[in-house]
Write a protein that holds these residues in place. Structure first.
Motif, PDB file in Angstrom:
ATOM      1  N   LEU A 144      45.080  40.769  38.267  1.00  0.00           N
ATOM      2  CA  LEU A 144      45.089  39.734  39.299  1.00  0.00           C
ATOM      3  C   LEU A 144      44.513  40.225  40.634  1.00  0.00           C
ATOM      4  CD1 LEU A 144      48.590  38.235  38.487  1.00  0.00           C
ATOM      5  CD2 LEU A 144      46.399  37.105  38.110  1.00  0.00           C
ATOM      6  N   LEU A 145      44.714  41.500  40.937  1.00  0.00           N
ATOM      7  CA  LEU A 145      44.183  42.088  42.169  1.00  0.00           C
ATOM      8  C   LEU A 145      43.547  43.425  41.839  1.00  0.00           C
ATOM      9  CD1 LEU A 145      44.558  40.687  44.976  1.00  0.00           C
ATOM     10  CD2 LEU A 145      46.350  40.020  43.373  1.00  0.00           C
ATOM     11  N   GLY A 146      42.254  43.567  42.151  1.00  0.00           N
ATOM     12  CA  GLY A 146      41.569  44.816  41.838  1.00  0.00           C
ATOM     13  C   GLY A 146      40.361  45.041  42.721  1.00  0.00           C
ATOM     14  N   ASN A 147      39.644  46.131  42.434  1.00  0.00           N
ATOM     15  CA  ASN A 147      38.476  46.513  43.236  1.00  0.00           C
ATOM     16  C   ASN A 147      37.151  46.177  42.554  1.00  0.00           C
ATOM     17  OD1 ASN A 147      38.588  48.378  41.175  1.00  0.00           O
ATOM     18  ND2 ASN A 147      38.128  50.146  42.467  1.00  0.00           N
ATOM     19  N   PHE A 299      41.679  37.609  42.395  1.00  0.00           N
ATOM     20  CA  PHE A 299      40.619  38.550  42.768  1.00  0.00           C
ATOM     21  C   PHE A 299      40.710  39.783  41.866  1.00  0.00           C
ATOM     22  CE2 PHE A 299      41.905  36.117  46.516  1.00  0.00           C
ATOM     23  CZ  PHE A 299      40.703  35.459  46.787  1.00  0.00           C
ATOM     24  N   SER A 300      40.604  39.550  40.578  1.00  0.00           N
ATOM     25  CA  SER A 300      40.865  40.608  39.601  1.00  0.00           C
ATOM     26  C   SER A 300      39.610  41.400  39.265  1.00  0.00           C
ATOM     27  CB  SER A 300      41.422  39.995  38.311  1.00  0.00           C
ATOM     28  OG  SER A 300      40.383  39.401  37.550  1.00  0.00           O
ATOM     29  N   THR A 301      39.828  42.538  38.611  1.00  0.00           N
ATOM     30  CA  THR A 301      38.739  43.297  37.996  1.00  0.00           C
ATOM     31  C   THR A 301      38.521  42.705  36.607  1.00  0.00           C
ATOM     32  OG1 THR A 301      39.355  45.275  39.245  1.00  0.00           O
ATOM     33  CG2 THR A 301      37.968  45.605  37.314  1.00  0.00           C
ATOM     34  N   ALA A 302      37.848  41.554  36.554  1.00  0.00           N
ATOM     35  CA  ALA A 302      37.782  40.765  35.323  1.00  0.00           C
ATOM     36  C   ALA A 302      37.001  41.458  34.205  1.00  0.00           C
ATOM     37  CB  ALA A 302      37.166  39.394  35.608  1.00  0.00           C
ATOM     38  N   PHE A 308      33.451  43.201  27.308  1.00  0.00           N
ATOM     39  CA  PHE A 308      32.584  43.835  28.295  1.00  0.00           C
ATOM     40  C   PHE A 308      31.259  43.096  28.487  1.00  0.00           C
ATOM     41  CE2 PHE A 308      34.822  47.973  26.938  1.00  0.00           C
ATOM     42  CZ  PHE A 308      35.839  47.731  27.843  1.00  0.00           C
ATOM     43  N   ALA A 309      31.014  42.036  27.712  1.00  0.00           N
ATOM     44  CA  ALA A 309      29.811  41.233  27.921  1.00  0.00           C
ATOM     45  C   ALA A 309      29.979  40.269  29.094  1.00  0.00           C
ATOM     46  CB  ALA A 309      29.449  40.454  26.657  1.00  0.00           C
ATOM     47  N   ASP A 310      31.166  40.223  29.674  1.00  0.00           N
ATOM     48  CA  ASP A 310      31.438  39.442  30.893  1.00  0.00           C
ATOM     49  C   ASP A 310      31.147  37.957  30.723  1.00  0.00           C
ATOM     50  OD1 ASP A 310      32.301  41.665  32.242  1.00  0.00           O
ATOM     51  OD2 ASP A 310      30.406  42.047  33.251  1.00  0.00           O
ATOM     52  N   VAL A 311      31.463  37.427  29.550  1.00  0.00           N
ATOM     53  CA  VAL A 311      31.217  36.017  29.272  1.00  0.00           C
ATOM     54  C   VAL A 311      32.263  35.125  29.947  1.00  0.00           C
ATOM     55  CG1 VAL A 311      31.091  34.301  27.409  1.00  0.00           C
ATOM     56  CG2 VAL A 311      30.033  36.543  27.116  1.00  0.00           C
ATOM     57  N   PHE A 312      33.452  35.660  30.225  1.00  0.00           N
ATOM     58  CA  PHE A 312      34.558  34.829  30.692  1.00  0.00           C
ATOM     59  C   PHE A 312      35.009  35.190  32.115  1.00  0.00           C
ATOM     60  CE2 PHE A 312      34.776  35.022  26.046  1.00  0.00           C
ATOM     61  CZ  PHE A 312      34.658  33.667  25.757  1.00  0.00           C
ATOM     62  N   LEU A 313      34.074  35.559  32.961  1.00  0.00           N
ATOM     63  CA  LEU A 313      34.402  35.892  34.343  1.00  0.00           C
ATOM     64  C   LEU A 313      34.857  34.674  35.146  1.00  0.00           C
ATOM     65  CD1 LEU A 313      31.534  38.378  35.301  1.00  0.00           C
ATOM     66  CD2 LEU A 313      33.793  38.888  34.359  1.00  0.00           C
ATOM     67  N   ASN A 316      38.261  34.173  37.148  1.00  0.00           N
ATOM     68  CA  ASN A 316      38.396  34.398  38.585  1.00  0.00           C
ATOM     69  C   ASN A 316      37.894  33.153  39.303  1.00  0.00           C
ATOM     70  OD1 ASN A 316      39.304  36.967  38.130  1.00  0.00           O
ATOM     71  ND2 ASN A 316      37.800  37.986  39.420  1.00  0.00           N
ATOM     72  N   GLY A 317      38.797  32.418  39.910  1.00  0.00           N
ATOM     73  CA  GLY A 317      38.432  31.159  40.536  1.00  0.00           C
ATOM     74  C   GLY A 317      38.942  29.964  39.773  1.00  0.00           C
ATOM     75  N   GLY A 318      39.480  30.183  38.576  1.00  0.00           N
ATOM     76  CA  GLY A 318      40.039  29.082  37.804  1.00  0.00           C
ATOM     77  C   GLY A 318      38.995  28.124  37.283  1.00  0.00           C
ATOM     78  N   GLY A 319      37.896  28.670  36.749  1.00  0.00           N
ATOM     79  CA  GLY A 319      36.802  27.819  36.299  1.00  0.00           C
ATOM     80  C   GLY A 319      36.648  27.683  34.801  1.00  0.00           C
ATOM     81  N   LEU A 320      37.606  28.207  34.017  1.00  0.00           N
ATOM     82  CA  LEU A 320      37.476  28.159  32.562  1.00  0.00           C
ATOM     83  C   LEU A 320      38.219  26.926  32.047  1.00  0.00           C
ATOM     84  CD1 LEU A 320      36.053  29.843  30.413  1.00  0.00           C
ATOM     85  CD2 LEU A 320      38.204  31.016  30.004  1.00  0.00           C
ATOM     86  N   THR A 321      37.508  25.800  32.008  1.00  0.00           N
ATOM     87  CA  THR A 321      38.127  24.501  31.728  1.00  0.00           C
ATOM     88  C   THR A 321      38.852  24.452  30.395  1.00  0.00           C
ATOM     89  OG1 THR A 321      36.383  23.452  33.023  1.00  0.00           O
ATOM     90  CG2 THR A 321      37.680  22.022  31.604  1.00  0.00           C
ATOM     91  N   SER A 322      38.255  25.024  29.365  1.00  0.00           N
ATOM     92  CA  SER A 322      38.842  24.962  28.026  1.00  0.00           C
ATOM     93  C   SER A 322      39.898  26.031  27.783  1.00  0.00           C
ATOM     94  CB  SER A 322      37.744  25.079  26.964  1.00  0.00           C
ATOM     95  OG  SER A 322      36.824  24.018  27.069  1.00  0.00           O
TER      96      SER A 322
END
Length: 422
Positions: A144-147, A299-302, A308-313, A316-322
């Motif tokens: 939830l909180l990271g760098n 503000f996580s280290t998503a 690691f393909a970063d498909v679900f970033l 952060n921001g609450g944008g994953l509707t499904s």
């Protein structure tokens, strides 16, 4: 600079003025503290290749990042620390927040300079660290909180934080932040972000954390994010096993409305024959449910989570509707002075059908996102130099469901990094 950093600079100026008024002895002590400090240096060379199955060409990046910091000696229980950051993109065949090549895939690393950290530490209160200024904040596993340490620019906060360990086996953290310094080399102003985290070591190799994070954004466009986040995390590491479970709930706070979302993470692992670590886990992140917004991982280290393909970033921001369900297994081992890691993910949706967007019934994708294979190789060449190679391959499953296209696409990323630190 943010308000907190300016405050830190004012404090530093006041300390200097006070030492001057206090006399030659105090001024000499202050000068000695400045001269007797320690420096640190990090130089990171990074190559990244990113290929998404879309209309753009693959992104290619070769960058050099340098961070240099200095911590003063102690003066009346206080120390100052500053860290300067430079990122230079030597090969910039990619699209980024400041522009780049619009015909290539997106990589979130614009080059530039910044004051990454600048804070004052005060330890005059027993068993307590008070930190004022621009600082990294990493709480628990950074979910939830990271760098955002994987991205080359990283993330820091203009904040005041207090860490207390006066009670045996209990670590209490409380903080206030009013600015987020993003990986885009921009900043986000906040009315406030209140942070509270208490971690208690129950038994040997076991701990439980409870936390509350209250977010109140400043910009009207961001006010929908305002929320209260509550949860707990239980971790156990009794050899040869390791496991954890965490649960987090979000509700309305400040100007944010329609927050009733949840996140659950579970993992169980162990060591086989003292050579191989294996484990499996499950992650649940709720999506848009009626008028209730998707869960926001703040503000996580998503990058650390959900492949690691970063498909679900967008979490952060609450944008994953499904929403997201992530079933995964991993294995790691060490041999010949190297570490090898392999992870397999299966990604599914949470929500079904549609939701009401105002007075409009809006359909959402409710099929299977896809699966992913991640491979990591790490070699600590010596105490100062580390080599890392990481490969991620996300493979889309259902192209369409419920009449809605899968929001993901096939994504392949190869990263190689060489870092020197002292």
């Amino acid at each position: 600079m943010g308000k907190i950093v300016r405050m830190c600079c004012v404090i530093g100026a006041l300390v200097l003025a006070w030492t001057t008024l206090a006399g030659a002895a105090a001024l000499e002590d202050f000068t000695t503290a400045l001269k007797s400090g320690t420096a640190d240096l990090s130089v990171l060379a990074s190559y990244e290749y990113k290929n998404r199955d879309d209309a753009t060409s693959p992104g290619k990046q070769f960058s050099l990042r340098t961070r240099i910091g200095y911590r003063t000696g102690t003066f009346y229980d206080a120390q100052l620390y500053a860290q300067f950051h430079n990122l230079t993109n030597i090969q910039e065949d990619f699209r980024h927040p400041d522009g780049g090549d619009k015909n290539r895939d997106f990589i979130a690393d614009p080059d530039g300079n910044r004051l990454y950290q600048a804070f004052l530490d005060y330890k005059g209160v027993p068993d307590t660290l008070i930190r004022i200024g621009r600082q990294e904040i990493i709480l628990d596993d950074a979910r939830l909180l990271g760098n955002i340490g994987w991205r080359l620019n990283g993330q820091s906060f203009d904040a005041v934080s207090v860490t207390n360990t006066s009670i045996e086996n209990l670590k209490i953290y409380a903080g206030y932040a009013n600015q987020v310094n993003t990986i885009k080399l921009t900043h986000v102003d906040l009315d406030h972000l209140y942070l509270f985290n208490a971690k208690y070591s129950l038994l040997k190799n076991h701990s439980i954390s409870v936390y509350t994070y209250l977010l109140d954004t400043e910009a009207t466009a961001d006010s929908a994010r305002d929320c209260a986040t509550y949860g707990f995390r239980f971790v156990g590491k009794p050899a040869p096993f390791n496991y954890y479970i965490d649960y987090t709930h979000q509700s309305d706070f400040a100007d944010g409305e329609d927050h009733d979302a949840d996140m659950l993470n579970v993992f169980v692992g162990g060591k086989i024959a003292n050579k191989v670590n294996i484990g499996g886990g499950y992650s649940y992140i709720s999506g848009q449910d009626g008028s209730d917004r998707p869960f926001d991982t703040l503000f996580s280290t998503a990058h650390k989570f959900n492949g690691f393909a970063d498909v679900f970033l967008a979490t952060n921001g609450g944008g994953l509707t499904s929403g997201l369900q992530d079933y995964y297994i991993n294995a790691s081992t060490k041999a010949f002075g190297c570490k090898f890691v392999a992870v397999y993910h299966y990604f599914d949706t949470v929500e079904d059908g549609s939701y009401m967007n105002g007075n409009v019934n809006t359909k959402i994708f409710d099929g299977t996102y896809g699966d992913e294979i991640d491979l990591v190789f790490i070699k600590q060449i010596n105490k100062n130099i580390k080599l890392l190679v990481k490969y991620a391959n996300f493979m889309q499953d259902d192209k369409k469901s419920n009449g809605v296209a899968n929001p993901t696409v096939d994504t392949e990323i190869l990263t190689a990094r060489l870092e020197y630190k002292f």
